[in-house]
Design an enzyme around this catalytic site. Sequence first.
Site, mmCIF file in Angstrom:
data_model
loop_
_atom_site.group_PDB
_atom_site.id
_atom_site.type_symbol
_atom_site.label_atom_id
_atom_site.label_comp_id
_atom_site.label_asym_id
_atom_site.label_seq_id
_atom_site.Cartn_x
_atom_site.Cartn_y
_atom_site.Cartn_z
ATOM 1 N N PHE A 116 -34.907 -6.314 15.309
ATOM 2 C CA PHE A 116 -35.904 -7.017 14.500
ATOM 3 C C PHE A 116 -35.624 -8.520 14.564
ATOM 4 C CE2 PHE A 116 -34.953 -2.835 12.845
ATOM 5 C CZ PHE A 116 -36.209 -2.247 12.718
ATOM 6 N N SER A 119 -39.310 2.785 14.236
ATOM 7 C CA SER A 119 -38.412 2.141 13.280
ATOM 8 C C SER A 119 -39.150 1.040 12.520
ATOM 9 C CB SER A 119 -37.200 1.534 13.997
ATOM 10 O OG SER A 119 -36.419 2.536 14.600
ATOM 11 N N CYS A 143 -32.927 -0.458 8.799
ATOM 12 C CA CYS A 143 -33.743 0.177 9.849
ATOM 13 C C CYS A 143 -33.937 1.642 9.493
ATOM 14 C CB CYS A 143 -33.038 0.033 11.199
ATOM 15 S SG CYS A 143 -33.907 0.838 12.563
ATOM 16 N N THR A 189 -36.545 5.308 9.845
ATOM 17 C CA THR A 189 -37.421 6.009 10.781
ATOM 18 C C THR A 189 -38.645 6.556 10.064
ATOM 19 O OG1 THR A 189 -35.541 6.651 12.157
ATOM 20 C CG2 THR A 189 -37.573 7.912 12.430
ATOM 21 N N ALA A 223 -30.731 8.650 3.958
ATOM 22 C CA ALA A 223 -29.550 9.504 4.012
ATOM 23 C C ALA A 223 -28.472 8.970 3.076
ATOM 24 C CB ALA A 223 -29.018 9.560 5.443
ATOM 25 N N HIS A 236 -28.942 -2.966 10.321
ATOM 26 C CA HIS A 236 -27.757 -2.229 9.894
ATOM 27 C C HIS A 236 -27.078 -3.032 8.782
ATOM 28 C CE1 HIS A 236 -27.561 -0.468 14.242
ATOM 29 N NE2 HIS A 236 -28.562 0.011 13.530
ATOM 30 N N THR A 260 -31.235 -19.163 6.348
ATOM 31 C CA THR A 260 -30.180 -20.084 6.773
ATOM 32 C C THR A 260 -29.176 -20.307 5.645
ATOM 33 O OG1 THR A 260 -31.719 -21.230 8.236
ATOM 34 C CG2 THR A 260 -29.699 -22.400 7.652
#
Length: 223
Positions: free
Chosen positions: A2, A43, A50, A52, A68, A106, A153
């Site tokens: 991404f 995704s 991320c 699904t 999960a 992640h 930033t």
Amino acid sequence: MFTGIIEITARISSITPSSSSSGFTLTLDEAHEILVDCHVGDSICVNGACLTVTEFDMGAGWFKVGLAHETLQRTNLGQLQIDDRVNCERAMSSHTRFGGHMVQGHIDSTAKIISIIPDGNSLRFKFEFPPQTNLMPYLVEKGYITIDGASLTLVFVDDSSLTFGIMLISHSQEILTLSKKKVGESVNVEVDILGKYILGGTGRMERLIDNIVEKRMKEKGII
């Protein structure tokens, strides 16, 4: 992969516990814009994570994702409630303008908002990592950080207090969910992947060299 440029904020319309695990299924609506080219298995970055797509209805503008146990442990997504809004971005395509930075989706850790200070028409946010995290070496002033999926930033970094800050301009305040959050709330954080590769690779190389030196010294009977 991404870019950290948020496309929409979708609404949490339902949260359903999974019958087969400790996870949940989230249904998000008001998401027509990002479903025009959607397929099951795609995704979508939701507040930086991320996830699904397991089901969607382009006409009605909703999609479902599963959470999960690992995701719930690493992120703030388990704190979401019905009607909360989340930042959403589709996976980047080959013709996407790279306006942000490389974001994996992640989450490395959550961080707590410890102050929000107006600065003209901008807002200065200060965050604090929990004590058990060891992410400060990856933060560099004027470098990139991803907060709830948004590429931002860093304007200051304080290693001693495990704190860091960003400035949210007025345009970003209109787009991102961060501007609606309050002191004490948590955000999802992903540090810059380049820092991970550089520092992680350096550490592995140093250990490899140490092992080789130790082996050679043993072979020569020095140790």
